[in-house]
Design an enzyme around this catalytic site. Structure first.
Site, PDB file in Angstrom:
ATOM      1  N   ASN A 122     -10.049  -0.514   0.366  1.00 49.19           N
ATOM      2  CA  ASN A 122      -8.590  -0.389   0.327  1.00 49.19           C
ATOM      3  C   ASN A 122      -8.089  -0.888  -1.037  1.00 49.19           C
ATOM      4  OD1 ASN A 122      -5.827  -0.667   0.640  1.00 49.19           O
ATOM      5  ND2 ASN A 122      -5.941  -1.676   2.628  1.00 49.19           N
ATOM      6  N   CYS A 129       0.815  -1.221   0.000  1.00 54.71           N
ATOM      7  CA  CYS A 129       0.000   0.000   0.000  1.00 54.71           C
ATOM      8  C   CYS A 129       0.847   1.268   0.000  1.00 54.71           C
ATOM      9  CB  CYS A 129      -0.933   0.012   1.203  1.00 54.71           C
ATOM     10  SG  CYS A 129      -1.944  -1.455   1.312  1.00 54.71           S
ATOM     11  N   HIS A 174      -3.799   6.860   3.512  1.00 53.41           N
ATOM     12  CA  HIS A 174      -4.123   5.566   2.914  1.00 53.41           C
ATOM     13  C   HIS A 174      -5.531   5.162   3.346  1.00 53.41           C
ATOM     14  CE1 HIS A 174      -3.938   1.635   1.393  1.00 53.41           C
ATOM     15  NE2 HIS A 174      -3.774   1.022   2.558  1.00 53.41           N
TER      16      HIS A 174
HETATM   17  C1  LIG Z   1      -9.858  -6.008  10.032  1.00 50.06           C
HETATM   18  C2  LIG Z   1     -10.490  -5.073  11.044  1.00 50.06           C
HETATM   19  C3  LIG Z   1     -11.540  -4.218  10.372  1.00 50.06           C
HETATM   20  C4  LIG Z   1     -11.174  -5.919  12.121  1.00 50.06           C
HETATM   21  O1  LIG Z   1     -11.715  -5.050  13.097  1.00 50.06           O
HETATM   22  P1  LIG Z   1     -11.536  -5.410  14.642  1.00 50.06           P
HETATM   23  O2  LIG Z   1     -12.295  -4.401  15.405  1.00 50.06           O
HETATM   24  O3  LIG Z   1     -10.067  -5.507  14.900  1.00 50.06           O
HETATM   25  O4  LIG Z   1     -12.267  -6.761  14.731  1.00 50.06           O
HETATM   26  P2  LIG Z   1     -11.688  -8.162  15.254  1.00 50.06           P
HETATM   27  O5  LIG Z   1     -10.619  -8.665  14.344  1.00 50.06           O
HETATM   28  O6  LIG Z   1     -11.378  -8.008  16.691  1.00 50.06           O
HETATM   29  O7  LIG Z   1     -12.935  -9.047  15.081  1.00 50.06           O
HETATM   30  C5  LIG Z   1     -14.054  -8.867  15.898  1.00 50.06           C
HETATM   31  C6  LIG Z   1     -15.040  -9.947  15.579  1.00 50.06           C
HETATM   32  O8  LIG Z   1     -15.636  -9.678  14.320  1.00 50.06           O
HETATM   33  C7  LIG Z   1     -15.550 -10.816  13.505  1.00 50.06           C
HETATM   34  N1  LIG Z   1     -15.444 -10.418  12.118  1.00 50.06           N
HETATM   35  C8  LIG Z   1     -14.317 -10.265  11.366  1.00 50.06           C
HETATM   36  N2  LIG Z   1     -14.657  -9.889  10.124  1.00 50.06           N
HETATM   37  C9  LIG Z   1     -16.008  -9.805  10.107  1.00 50.06           C
HETATM   38  C10 LIG Z   1     -16.928  -9.464   9.115  1.00 50.06           C
HETATM   39  N3  LIG Z   1     -16.555  -9.124   7.884  1.00 50.06           N
HETATM   40  N4  LIG Z   1     -18.245  -9.473   9.418  1.00 50.06           N
HETATM   41  C11 LIG Z   1     -18.660  -9.797  10.637  1.00 50.06           C
HETATM   42  N5  LIG Z   1     -17.827 -10.148  11.633  1.00 50.06           N
HETATM   43  C12 LIG Z   1     -16.518 -10.144  11.363  1.00 50.06           C
HETATM   44  C13 LIG Z   1     -14.332 -11.557  13.989  1.00 50.06           C
HETATM   45  O9  LIG Z   1     -14.421 -12.920  13.632  1.00 50.06           O
HETATM   46  C14 LIG Z   1     -14.427 -11.333  15.468  1.00 50.06           C
HETATM   47  O10 LIG Z   1     -15.359 -12.254  16.002  1.00 50.06           O
HETATM   48  P3  LIG Z   1     -15.077 -12.966  17.413  1.00 50.06           P
HETATM   49  O11 LIG Z   1     -15.004 -11.836  18.415  1.00 50.06           O
HETATM   50  O12 LIG Z   1     -16.264 -13.851  17.564  1.00 50.06           O
HETATM   51  O13 LIG Z   1     -13.771 -13.662  17.242  1.00 50.06           O
HETATM   52  C15 LIG Z   1      -9.419  -4.159  11.702  1.00 50.06           C
HETATM   53  O14 LIG Z   1      -8.633  -4.916  12.570  1.00 50.06           O
HETATM   54  C16 LIG Z   1      -8.536  -3.487  10.697  1.00 50.06           C
HETATM   55  O15 LIG Z   1      -8.973  -2.684   9.902  1.00 50.06           O
HETATM   56  N6  LIG Z   1      -7.212  -3.779  10.732  1.00 50.06           N
HETATM   57  C17 LIG Z   1      -6.288  -3.171   9.824  1.00 50.06           C
HETATM   58  C18 LIG Z   1      -6.462  -3.766   8.464  1.00 50.06           C
HETATM   59  C19 LIG Z   1      -5.759  -3.002   7.406  1.00 50.06           C
HETATM   60  O16 LIG Z   1      -5.841  -1.826   7.358  1.00 50.06           O
HETATM   61  N7  LIG Z   1      -5.079  -3.724   6.510  1.00 50.06           N
HETATM   62  C20 LIG Z   1      -4.446  -3.159   5.404  1.00 50.06           C
HETATM   63  C21 LIG Z   1      -3.241  -2.414   5.795  1.00 50.06           C
HETATM   64  S1  LIG Z   1      -2.540  -1.680   4.404  1.00 50.06           S
END
Ligand SMILES: CC(C)(COP(=O)(O)OP(=O)(O)OC[C@H]1O[C@@H](n2cnc3c(N)ncnc32)[C@H](O)[C@@H]1OP(=O)(O)O)[C@@H](O)C(=O)NCCC(=O)NCCS
Length: 345
Positions: A302, A132, A272
């Site tokens: 993204n 990215c 980003h």
């Molecule tokens: C991926 C992201 C949105 C997840 O958000 P989060 O608040 O950290 O959520 P978690 O990973 O703690 O997941 C919470 C719950 O939601 C669930 N979940 C994950 N994706 C889901 C979806 N699409 N729909 C519904 N539930 C979902 C998980 O399984 C988890 O369930 P559990 O508590 O029963 O285990 C966040 O961590 C994020 O944006 N990270 C950075 C990603 C990024 O920017 N990547 C590119 C970098 S260039």
């Protein structure tokens, strides 16, 4: 240094004893494919909801390239728009850099395919893999060639067909990504939009947070690797989130310091477009007001290397930034990598 820049800023390179000629962004352009995939449609594909995606990420929809539309096609379309905006023809381009993690194929590089599509017959061409962060890495590399007088005209493109490496069975990742391309033409052109400074950073200790295990020399394609879904991207979301906020804040602070300006002087922060909560956290840490932040991830998700390139083009063409305004670009990606840049538009 261009006259417009010299009225307000020191050349940030000056204190590093760099006596090169200044570099301008003389045209930008972008392209996104026509097909829209909404959160509601994703609800039918994996166990997710529009409400979850919207509140956790800010994304409402993303674009998907057609089956027969490849990264080089989107890159070429964005490039031709940037070239038109810059008033530059293919034969004037000295170097084509394509930042991508989704090349048309492992080799030859996508930049060579784009070079042919846009008629940049004289140009050298290579791909740049900084995930990215690739577009800002590209700007910095282009700037070096222009400042050193090696090249006069460099085309930097960020382009991705992430839909080709997203695991459409994995709700943790498939809701986040989209396809598209953005491009910029760089030259030394006094009285044009000055690229004041750009920086790049990396921390390979965190390479495991966001990666695609299959397809390289470590894990070539086999029936087993395909069955194990190793040719799709994998991500540890929570850890990635944490480092994204830290790296973007420190990258942005560093370029502001180099330019000897504070965040209040910035008209538009273009971060980003990975997650609305990351953008808000970075904005808050930098002391940016919400109306300084440029957001389009609700429409595109993204798009990795294309993300800030598309956003810069939209910010310019929607009138969010005007002549003389300062723009802060700040990115973060797999590697881990990060980068930031200040442009005087
Ligand atoms: C991926 C992201 C949105 C997840 O958000 P989060 O608040 O950290 O959520 P978690 O990973 O703690 O997941 C919470 C719950 O939601 C669930 N979940 C994950 N994706 C889901 C979806 N699409 N729909 C519904 N539930 C979902 C998980 O399984 C988890 O369930 P559990 O508590 O029963 O285990 C966040 O961590 C994020 O944006 N990270 C950075 C990603 C990024 O920017 N990547 C590119 C970098 S260039």
């Amino acid at each position: 240094m261009s006259p417009s820049a010299s009225t307000k800023f020191k050349n940030p390179r000056a204190k590093y004893n760099f006596e090169g000629r200044p570099c301008s962004i003389v045209g930008v352009g972008s392209y996104v494919p026509a097909k829209v995939l909404t959160n509601q449609e994703l609800e039918k594909m994996v166990d997710t909801t529009d409400e979850w995606i919207t509140t956790r990420t800010g994304i409402k929809e993303r674009r998907l390239a057609a089956k027969d539309e490849f990264t080089s096609d989107m890159a070429a379309k964005a490039a031709l728009r940037a070239m038109k905006a810059a008033g530059v023809t293919g034969d004037q381009i000295d170097l084509v850099i394509v930042a991508t993690i989704t090349p048309d194929m492992v080799f030859p590089c996508t930049a060579c395919l784009v070079q042919q599509k846009i008629g940049a017959t004289r140009a050298a061409a290579f791909d740049l893999e900084a995930a990215c962060s690739g577009f800002i890495y590209g700007l910095e590399i282009a700037q070096q060639f222009i400042m050193s007088r090696t090249y006069d005209t460099v085309l930097v493109i960020g382009a991705e067909k992430l839909s080709s490496i997203v695991d459409w069975q994995d709700r943790n990742t498939c809701v986040l990504f989209g396809d598209g391309a953005g491009a910029a033409v760089l030259q030394n052109r006094p009285n044009s939009h000055g690229l004041l400074t750009a920086i790049m950073g990396a921390d390979g200790r965190r390479a495991n947070l966001l990666h695609m295990p299959g397809g390289g020399s470590r894990c070539p394609a086999t029936a087993e690797s395909v069955a194990a879904r190793q040719h799709f991207l994998r991500m540890e979301g929570k850890e990635t989130f944490k480092y994204a906020v830290q790296a973007m804040q420190s990258g942005a602070s560093e370029v502001l310091k180099r330019c000897e300006i504070d965040i209040t002087k910035i008209k538009c922060v273009i971060p980003h477009q990975a997650n609305r909560r990351i953008i808000d956290a970075v904005g808050e840490r930098l002391g940016a007001k919400p109306d300084q932040l440029f957001i389009n991830l609700d429409r595109y998700g993204n798009t990795s290397a294309a993300s800030v390139a598309i956003a810069l083009d939209e910010a310019v063409h929607s009138g969010r930034v005007n002549r003389g305004d300062l723009i802060l670009l700040v990115v973060f990606g797999a590697g881990l990598t990060w980068g930031a840049a200040v442009i005087e538009w």
